[in-house]
Design a protein around this motif. Structure first.
Motif, PDB file in Angstrom:
ATOM      1  N   SER A 178       5.107  82.608  43.463  1.00  0.00           N
ATOM      2  CA  SER A 178       6.111  81.588  43.683  1.00  0.00           C
ATOM      3  C   SER A 178       6.701  80.994  42.588  1.00  0.00           C
ATOM      4  N   ALA A 179       5.999  80.746  41.446  1.00  0.00           N
ATOM      5  CA  ALA A 179       6.664  80.358  40.194  1.00  0.00           C
ATOM      6  C   ALA A 179       7.549  81.511  39.422  1.00  0.00           C
ATOM      7  N   VAL A 180       6.949  82.601  39.424  1.00  0.00           N
ATOM      8  CA  VAL A 180       7.722  83.802  38.730  1.00  0.00           C
ATOM      9  C   VAL A 180       8.832  84.004  39.483  1.00  0.00           C
ATOM     10  N   THR A 181       9.097  83.966  40.856  1.00  0.00           N
ATOM     11  CA  THR A 181      10.160  84.426  41.757  1.00  0.00           C
ATOM     12  C   THR A 181      11.034  83.168  42.080  1.00  0.00           C
ATOM     13  N   PHE A 182      10.455  81.719  41.291  1.00  0.00           N
ATOM     14  CA  PHE A 182      11.371  80.650  41.532  1.00  0.00           C
ATOM     15  C   PHE A 182      11.558  80.356  43.122  1.00  0.00           C
ATOM     16  N   ASN A 183      10.481  80.582  43.781  1.00  0.00           N
ATOM     17  CA  ASN A 183      10.479  80.353  45.112  1.00  0.00           C
ATOM     18  C   ASN A 183       9.941  79.069  45.577  1.00  0.00           C
ATOM     19  N   GLY A 184      10.741  78.396  46.209  1.00  0.00           N
ATOM     20  CA  GLY A 184      10.356  76.934  46.502  1.00  0.00           C
ATOM     21  C   GLY A 184       9.856  76.901  48.003  1.00  0.00           C
ATOM     22  N   HIS A 185       9.695  77.881  48.794  1.00  0.00           N
ATOM     23  CA  HIS A 185       9.291  77.831  49.967  1.00  0.00           C
ATOM     24  C   HIS A 185       7.973  77.352  50.377  1.00  0.00           C
ATOM     25  N   ARG A 186       7.914  76.111  50.980  1.00  0.00           N
ATOM     26  CA  ARG A 186       6.577  75.272  51.042  1.00  0.00           C
ATOM     27  C   ARG A 186       5.257  76.046  51.644  1.00  0.00           C
ATOM     28  N   ILE A 187       5.824  77.154  52.580  1.00  0.00           N
ATOM     29  CA  ILE A 187       4.624  77.856  53.373  1.00  0.00           C
ATOM     30  C   ILE A 187       3.593  78.395  52.406  1.00  0.00           C
ATOM     31  N   HIS A 188       4.028  78.669  50.890  1.00  0.00           N
ATOM     32  CA  HIS A 188       3.179  79.401  49.960  1.00  0.00           C
ATOM     33  C   HIS A 188       2.254  78.432  49.369  1.00  0.00           C
ATOM     34  N   TYR A 189       2.588  77.229  49.349  1.00  0.00           N
ATOM     35  CA  TYR A 189       1.664  76.486  48.278  1.00  0.00           C
ATOM     36  C   TYR A 189       1.539  74.886  48.984  1.00  0.00           C
ATOM     37  N   ASP A 190       2.078  74.716  49.707  1.00  0.00           N
ATOM     38  CA  ASP A 190       1.943  73.294  50.311  1.00  0.00           C
ATOM     39  C   ASP A 190       1.006  73.497  51.481  1.00  0.00           C
ATOM     40  N   TRP A 191      -0.092  72.974  51.587  1.00  0.00           N
ATOM     41  CA  TRP A 191      -1.092  73.148  52.503  1.00  0.00           C
ATOM     42  C   TRP A 191      -0.880  72.162  53.750  1.00  0.00           C
ATOM     43  N   PRO A 192      -0.572  70.992  53.588  1.00  0.00           N
ATOM     44  CA  PRO A 192      -0.289  69.931  54.718  1.00  0.00           C
ATOM     45  C   PRO A 192       0.956  70.592  55.295  1.00  0.00           C
ATOM     46  N   TYR A 193       2.091  71.076  54.632  1.00  0.00           N
ATOM     47  CA  TYR A 193       3.351  71.361  55.236  1.00  0.00           C
ATOM     48  C   TYR A 193       3.361  72.649  56.168  1.00  0.00           C
ATOM     49  N   VAL A 194       2.292  73.783  55.573  1.00  0.00           N
ATOM     50  CA  VAL A 194       2.532  74.979  56.106  1.00  0.00           C
ATOM     51  C   VAL A 194       1.268  74.977  57.308  1.00  0.00           C
ATOM     52  N   THR A 195       0.419  74.109  57.429  1.00  0.00           N
ATOM     53  CA  THR A 195      -0.510  73.981  58.557  1.00  0.00           C
ATOM     54  C   THR A 195      -0.117  72.870  59.568  1.00  0.00           C
ATOM     55  N   ASP A 196       0.398  71.735  59.197  1.00  0.00           N
ATOM     56  CA  ASP A 196       0.674  70.869  60.197  1.00  0.00           C
ATOM     57  C   ASP A 196       2.271  70.968  60.678  1.00  0.00           C
ATOM     58  N   THR A 197       3.047  71.258  59.725  1.00  0.00           N
ATOM     59  CA  THR A 197       4.693  71.425  60.233  1.00  0.00           C
ATOM     60  C   THR A 197       4.968  72.775  60.838  1.00  0.00           C
ATOM     61  N   GLU A 198       4.302  73.911  60.134  1.00  0.00           N
ATOM     62  CA  GLU A 198       4.718  75.317  60.607  1.00  0.00           C
ATOM     63  C   GLU A 198       3.739  76.054  61.267  1.00  0.00           C
ATOM     64  N   GLY A 199       2.290  75.413  61.280  1.00  0.00           N
ATOM     65  CA  GLY A 199       1.446  75.758  62.250  1.00  0.00           C
ATOM     66  C   GLY A 199       0.829  77.031  61.914  1.00  0.00           C
ATOM     67  N   TYR A 200       0.732  77.386  60.467  1.00  0.00           N
ATOM     68  CA  TYR A 200       0.011  78.562  60.096  1.00  0.00           C
ATOM     69  C   TYR A 200      -1.543  78.203  59.886  1.00  0.00           C
ATOM     70  N   ALA A 201      -2.344  78.985  59.727  1.00  0.00           N
ATOM     71  CA  ALA A 201      -3.511  78.620  59.586  1.00  0.00           C
ATOM     72  C   ALA A 201      -4.194  78.549  57.982  1.00  0.00           C
ATOM     73  N   GLY A 202      -2.976  78.866  57.214  1.00  0.00           N
ATOM     74  CA  GLY A 202      -3.445  78.560  55.585  1.00  0.00           C
ATOM     75  C   GLY A 202      -2.277  78.834  54.836  1.00  0.00           C
ATOM     76  N   LEU A 203      -2.082  78.961  53.736  1.00  0.00           N
ATOM     77  CA  LEU A 203      -0.905  79.436  52.827  1.00  0.00           C
ATOM     78  C   LEU A 203      -0.681  80.634  53.033  1.00  0.00           C
ATOM     79  N   VAL A 204       0.686  81.047  53.415  1.00  0.00           N
ATOM     80  CA  VAL A 204       1.300  82.508  53.767  1.00  0.00           C
ATOM     81  C   VAL A 204       1.518  83.268  52.353  1.00  0.00           C
ATOM     82  N   VAL A 205       1.035  84.479  52.505  1.00  0.00           N
ATOM     83  CA  VAL A 205       1.121  85.256  51.466  1.00  0.00           C
ATOM     84  C   VAL A 205       2.508  85.868  51.703  1.00  0.00           C
ATOM     85  N   HIS A 206       3.156  86.029  50.533  1.00  0.00           N
ATOM     86  CA  HIS A 206       4.702  86.246  50.550  1.00  0.00           C
ATOM     87  C   HIS A 206       4.898  87.852  50.893  1.00  0.00           C
ATOM     88  N   GLY A 207       5.815  87.886  51.773  1.00  0.00           N
ATOM     89  CA  GLY A 207       6.109  89.286  52.397  1.00  0.00           C
ATOM     90  C   GLY A 207       6.582  90.192  51.261  1.00  0.00           C
TER      91      GLY A 207
END
Length: 275
Positions: A178-207
């Motif tokens: 995320s850092a080297v691609t300057f990607n701020g998408h929270r599903i890749h580093y923000d555990w509370p957001y990705v699990t509580d808000t978007e419903g994933y089981a964990g941090l999402v690996v970037h496509g």
């Protein structure tokens, strides 16, 4: 918003310029655990995704960490944004240390309805140029989907291939990519957001990270191949720290099938054309 309203975005164009700095190339190499290309050498396949990122202030970001919508890309409020796949033509290498530019054009917008609700597909063409010459032409597919439970399994088992590599997607790997691609998408580093808000089981690996590792495995297994085209499509998310593998097989002369996934099934399919 109707299809006719979205059509106003078709043809929109923007241009970005960047220096393919060896400093950033060194950070990408460290993130992926490989040697750093020297000044003037070819930029490895798909590393161009780390460049040409507009440094938008935090005040200009949406809740999900992406740039606020309605600028270059069309507004798609209350939908989750995903990088669904794309197609890339390798014409000539980009060179480390040189200046380059990216010209982006919105080519197609279409609303579809699937099992999870409405899906808005946006196709953006990126032309990458260096020294006035076209080096890479890319079509990127972005999908905006209504909030819904993420797909846990594709139902498609992994296949036996000619090569395979194991990957353990640590949270550190995801954060650094995320850092080297300057990607701020929270599903890749923000555990509370990705699990509580978007419903994933964990941090999402970037496509794009999966695609990069997939194509790298092909190049390692076929070191004399000259890449011509690469097409990839996401089937479901992979989450950290669940291990997965990338692999593939030669399907015909100058063609290969690639894939990524784990015991829950395929997560990404890809095809390569090469000389």
């Amino acid at each position: 918003m109707s299809d006719s309203a979205f059509s106003a975005w078709i043809g929109r164009r923007e241009e970005a310029h960047d220096l393919l700095s060896r400093n950033l190339v060194t950070r990408i190499a460290a993130t992926l655990g490989v040697a750093t290309p020297a000044q003037g050498e070819a930029l490895p396949p798909l590393w161009h995704w780390a460049f040409f990122q507009e440094p938008i202030a935090e005040s200009g970001l949406g809740e999900d960490g992406h740039p606020a919508r309605g600028g270059f890309l069309p507004p798609a409020d209350n939908r989750n944004r995903m990088w669904a796949g794309g197609r890339i033509e390798f014409i000539q290498p980009l060179r480390v240390g040189g200046e380059a530019s990216r010209v982006s054009t919105i080519k197609h917008i279409e609303e579809k309805h699937g099992r999870t609700g409405a899906l808005l597909f946006v196709t953006v063409q990126h032309d990458y140029l260096q020294d006035g010459q076209l080096a890479i032409r890319e079509e990127q597919d972005i999908v905006y989907r209504e909030p819904s439970p993420p797909k846990a399994s594709s139902g498609e088992p992994l296949m036996a291939g000619d090569w395979r590599e194991a990957v353990t997607p640590s949270s550190t790997l995801l954060f650094r990519y995320s850092a080297v691609t300057f990607n701020g998408h929270r599903i890749h580093y923000d555990w509370p957001y990705v699990t509580d808000t978007e419903g994933y089981a964990g941090l999402v690996v970037h496509g794009p990270l999966i695609a990069t590792l997939n194509l790298r495995a092909f190049c390692r297994a076929n070191p004399h191949a000259r890449l011509r085209r690469f097409a990839y499509r996401g089937l479901r998310p992979l989450v950290s720290p669940q291990p997965f593998e990338v692999g593939g097989r030669i399907s015909a002369v100058g063609q290969a099938e690639l894939w990524a996934g784990n015991e829950m099934g395929l997560a990404q399919r890809a095809e390569v054309q090469f000389d």
